[in-house]
Design an enzyme around this catalytic site. Structure first.
Site, short mmCIF file in Angstrom:
data_model
loop_
_atom_site.label_atom_id
_atom_site.label_comp_id
_atom_site.label_asym_id
_atom_site.label_seq_id
_atom_site.Cartn_x
_atom_site.Cartn_y
_atom_site.Cartn_z
NE ARG A 16 -46.18 1.78 -2.96
CZ ARG A 16 -45.38 0.97 -3.61
NH1 ARG A 16 -45.25 -0.29 -3.22
NH2 ARG A 16 -44.70 1.39 -4.66
NE ARG A 502 -47.99 -8.66 -0.44
CZ ARG A 502 -47.82 -8.71 -1.75
NH1 ARG A 502 -46.96 -7.91 -2.34
NH2 ARG A 502 -48.49 -9.58 -2.48
CG ASP A 586 -51.90 -20.28 -5.43
OD1 ASP A 586 -51.78 -21.50 -5.29
OD2 ASP A 586 -50.93 -19.51 -5.62
CD GLU A 592 -59.68 -12.06 1.52
OE1 GLU A 592 -59.79 -11.07 0.80
OE2 GLU A 592 -58.60 -12.39 2.05
CG HIS A 683 -45.77 -13.58 5.99
ND1 HIS A 683 -46.42 -14.78 5.84
CD2 HIS A 683 -46.19 -12.79 4.98
CE1 HIS A 683 -47.22 -14.70 4.79
NE2 HIS A 683 -47.10 -13.52 4.26
#
Length: 744
Positions: A16, A502, A586, A592, A683
């Site tokens: 990362r 993210r 949630d 999606e 965000h």
């Protein structure tokens, strides 16, 4: 000999590195030049991995500092007017202003809208078109990366989002197709520039060919590609499709003046033979046979059996690839040091998928053949919808609402948050210390209790009406539950990009799922003991846990979803028994997971919605069930959202300037229960002004009756700092009180 290539590779770096450099740059801890060096090193390593695996091309242009769609918006001069004012003093900072609303230079501004890339958990920045839109080409970044790859000795295959897909993804005009004549000259000029750079092949991604396209969009493909196909003399175009069967668009794709077509043989294996028959002697067929969206090793013997006759027929005109970009897979399985060997042997991350392509190429070049392999699809026994016919709560919403109103006595426009609060550096450090054995379980629990107590204290000071415990115990909203449930395996470095910097680490579903013990009751009960205000119990829904994990491929996804729903059903009842009267389940991934083809929607929603309802089907009328969704096209799935039968739904809406909220309006049929549209964008690091929030709430109240309206941010606050969170929530609460007073 068959050829090998990929459509794209992860850009986050094996450790990362991109995320860490991005965030350090945004904080002013490193100069831009250092960030650029990190990006160049990631690209070099990616190309080297593809070359070492023997791929015939390395893919170029799949790297992005934040998002590949935003790359194209920048390349084609698609810039909202608000970004012109207070502009940054360099191109990269201007790019970050569009992505996140703030950069090291330039004034803070509202960021571009963000939504899901087809049916994935990757988020892209939505192009913002205007009625007087003018396009201009600045291909510097792409040409520089092509030269960069060529200078390192690689055959570069640039990847570009096709003109029809790029326009389809945008917003701001009634019919983006009308902009096609305006943008095509940019594409022809771009392809001419790439030809001058001695590029042999360009990959042009047109995934909208997997959708149910209106006729005017289907008809536009031929005239668009007739215009751009010959822009680069001698350069070849590979039309790439993925995520869905092409069906009626399969002949269309092969009729276009392109030199090759890529199809997704994982999502649509039944179309492979038809594609072969459509592949003439001057065209390449690229078969996406490795699953670019999962981590299981491929059945290479099966594919050898299927592809052997095709390889003999097509020879080097048969290209092998993954089904889609490997952006959706972790980088390198070798980074997993704690996974048992028997588990690792079943897995393949992106780097291992490159090796699988090389192995399959060798199998097809050899003389050996595999025993007959089955290519039949997965079958179900009884459908989940049939097994969950009685998943509805006993009382209808209107009956429940009256009981809940009496129990909670909440004010008009009640304020709350979505669930998570900042994960501080100290909290992350303590979690690492616990996992490495440096501190005891007792010490770790004590620290979590202190974090929860602090979260409750801050919320009471701010004056929120319905509180949350802050989720200090959770590393991620899906990974946490995967760790509590049987049937999951967890990785140390299985990171994939969700958006920008993210990254998430999806758990892997290895077997049947069950709940050995309560997962959240202790923390929610402790938080509730600290306050007289209601504290929401926080759960991730079954569909989201499924869609944000790497699922099994040996049973239907609906079977796994039901297993998760059964575990959550037990958790919900335990929370209720412990005195938690508001429970949020949630489901941000409900949208999606919808198949791209409308003919498959009904089946998906039948089991997905039934699984959600089942989780809370036996709670009392006085227990209020919330759910949350974000970054989706709600209009297309409104019937399914209503069928969830949640008492309260909170949604993302601020980045869309509340356009998404129109689906929930009473005048459009809307959502009949209570709703909390996000009033500010979490965000972005920008803190919303109180007056801005007052104006936004008034606009929302014109769409949703205030009696059913909640006030909350767009999403969870895990990624923000406490300084940003405190100021933003205070302004939100004060705005709600001001509008409440005005409307009283």
């Amino acid at each position: 000999m068959v050829q090998t290539h990929i459509l794209g590779y992860p850009r986050i770096g094996a450790a990362r590195e991109l995320k860490k450099a991005q965030e350090a740059y945004w904080l002013g801890e490193i100069p831009q030049q250092q960030l650029l060096r990190v990006g160049a090193e990631i690209r070099r390593e990616n190309w080297q991995a593809q070359s070492e695996a023997g791929l015939n091309f390395v893919t170029v242009g799949d790297f992005a500092w934040y998002d590949q769609v935003l790359n194209h918006s920048q390349m084609f001069g698609v810039l909202g007017q608000r970004f012109v004012e207070g502009a940054a003093d360099n191109t990269l900072d201007q790019y970050f202003r569009q992505a996140r609303g703030r950069a090291p230079s330039g004034q803070p501004v509202a960021a571009n809208a963000m939504t899901k890339w087809f049916d994935t958990n990757y988020h892209y920045l939505v192009p913002e078109f205007s009625t007087d839109q003018e396009f201009s080409l600045d291909s510097t970044w792409l040409l520089d990366e092509v030269r960069e790859a060529q200078s390192q000795g690689y055959a570069a295959k640039p990847v570009v989002i096709g003109p029809l897909t790029y326009l389809w993804l945008g917003r701001g005009v009634d019919n983006a197709l009308e902009l096609l004549p305006e943008i095509l000259p940019c594409y022809t000029e771009l392809f001419s520039q790439l030809a001058e750079q001695n590029v042999d092949w360009v990959q042009v991604d047109e995934p909208i060919l997997g959708l149910d396209l209106p006729d005017e969009w289907r008809n536009a493909f031929d005239r668009a590609y007739q215009q751009i196909a010959h822009a680069g003399a001698g350069m070849k175009l590979l039309l790439a499709t993925y995520f869905s069967p092409l069906r009626e668009n399969l002949p269309l794709a092969f009729s276009l003046p392109v030199s090759g077509v890529h199809i997704d043989c994982v999502r649509a294996p039944e179309e492979l033979q038809a594609a072969v028959e459509l592949t003439d002697e001057n065209r390449v067929l690229s078969a996406g046979v490795l699953n670019g969206r999962n981590v299981w090793r491929a059945d290479l013997e099966k594919w050898q059996c299927i592809l052997k006759p095709l390889a003999e027929q097509l020879g080097e005109r048969l290209w092998l690839s993954a089904s889609c970009s490997l952006l959706h897979s972790p980088v390198d399985l070798e980074s997993e040091v704690s996974l048992p060997d028997d588990q690792k042997q079943k897995l393949a991350y992106s780097r291992q998928k490159l090796q699988e392509l090389a192995q399959l190429q060798q199998l097809l070049c050899g003389e050996s053949t595999a025993a007959g392999a089955s290519v039949e699809g997965i079958t179900q026994s009884r459908s989940i919808a049939e097994r969950l016919q009685d998943s509805w709560r006993t009382q209808r919403y209107q009956e429940r609402a009256a009981v809940q109103k009496k129990r909670w006595q909440l004010p008009l426009l009640p304020t709350t948050t979505i669930g998570s609060f900042p994960q501080t550096d100290l909290l992350r450090k303590v979690r690492r210390q616990f996992r490495s054995g440096e501190i005891s379980a007792s010490d770790y629990r004590g620290h979590l209790r202190a974090e929860i107590a602090e979260a409750i204290r801050r919320q009471e000071i701010l004056g929120l009406d319905v509180l949350v415990h802050g989720e200090a115990e959770r590393n991620d909203m899906v990974e946490y539950f995967g760790e509590q449930l049987e049937g999951f395996v967890h990785t140390g470095n299985g990171w994939v990009q969700s958006y920008g910097s993210r990254c998430v680490k999806p758990p892997i579903i290895f077997g049947d799922i069950s709940r050995p013990k309560a997962m959240t009751v202790e923390w929610s009960s402790y938080a509730q003991s600290l306050t007289s205000k209601p504290v929401k119990g926080m759960l991730t829904g079954p569909v989201t846990i499924l869609n944000w994990s790497f699922p099994r491929e040996d049973i239907h996804r609906s079977e796994t979803c039901l297993q998760i729903a059964q575990a959550l059903h037990e958790e919900v009842l335990d929370l209720e028994a412990a005195g938690i009267g508001i429970i949020q389940i949630d489901e941000p991934a409900l949208r999606e997971g919808v198949p791209l083809r409308e003919s498959e929607h009904e089946d998906y929603f039948a089991w997905a919605v039934a699984c959600f309802r089942y989780t809370c089907s036996e709670v009392k009328a006085e227990t209020q069930i919330h759910t949350h969704m974000c970054y989706s096209n709600f209009n297309a799935i409104m019937e399914a959202i209503v069928s969830l039968d949640a008492d309260v739904i909170t949604i993302e809406s601020s980045r869309s300037d509340l356009r998404l909220l129109s689906a929930f309006a009473d005048r459009n049929g809307g959502y009949p229960n209570e709703i909390g549209p996000g009033v500010y964008d979490i965000h972005s690091p920008n803190v919303p002004e109180r007056e801005e929030l007052v104006d936004r709430l008034k606009k929302i109240a014109e769409v949703v009756p205030v009696q059913r309206l909640w006030v909350n941010p767009d999403c969870g606050l895990k990624t923000r700092s406490w300084a940003e969170v405190g100021s933003s929530l205070l302004n939100m609460v004060e705005a709600a009180r001001a509008v409440r007073t005005e409307l009283a």
